[in-house]
Design an enzyme around this catalytic site. Sequence first.
Site, PDB file in Angstrom:
ATOM      1  N   GLY A  68       0.778  -1.225   0.000  1.00 34.46           N
ATOM      2  CA  GLY A  68       0.000   0.000   0.000  1.00 34.46           C
ATOM      3  C   GLY A  68       0.814   1.282   0.000  1.00 34.46           C
ATOM      4  O   GLY A  68       0.391   2.285  -0.573  1.00 34.46           O
ATOM      5  N   HIS A 135     -15.133  11.802 -15.451  1.00 29.78           N
ATOM      6  CA  HIS A 135     -14.596  11.926 -16.807  1.00 29.78           C
ATOM      7  C   HIS A 135     -13.339  12.801 -16.873  1.00 29.78           C
ATOM      8  O   HIS A 135     -13.158  13.729 -16.078  1.00 29.78           O
ATOM      9  CB  HIS A 135     -15.666  12.521 -17.733  1.00 29.78           C
TER      10      HIS A 135
END
Length: 205
Positions: A68, A135
């Site tokens: 991580g 987007h």
Amino acid sequence: MKNKLLIIGASGHGKVVADIALKMGKWQEISFLDDDKNLTSSMGLDVIGMTNDILTYKGDYEIFVGIGNNRTRQKLHEKLELIGANIPTLIHPNTVIGSEVEIGIGTAIMAGAVINCCTTIGKGCIINTGSTIDHDNTIEDFVHISPGANLAGSVKVGQGSWLGIGSVVNNNISITKGCIVGAGAVVVRDIIELGTYVGVPVRRI
């Protein structure tokens, strides 16, 4: 594509990565490397060596860094690239990925993530559980988008930055490289100075 996968790191993040790999069903054998000498298995999968054993296995396995920490993941990923290892991209079957989305090698997309159209995700990233990336985003290499983080449209996140759990980024925002955005923080203006940012809206600490 090789039919065996080797995951570096057998603890928390590595186990989630292994679970994705198992659900993808692409590999006949999945194993771990981990530097804990007392660890022999994780998730019911064998730990077959330590990180320094990478060269021994690179000919037979695809190799993925399941760690991580952004800096550690980057260091190991770049080592894999240097030795010519095959590095896959792992995408949980329960994700939504729009059209014209590019995802780099070594990136893990967790369950429930949504990545909308015309977005670019770099290499070695973590797009964690239930996060949303709208987007026209640009997520540079070795970024960690934590569980439940929400990024609006046309956001850019610089290399190695970490967005904490439940954080929110408004549209048309740019976050410079190497930043930490705290849990639940809300980013409404560009972050141009490296540092740690917390609060609603965020402030540098």
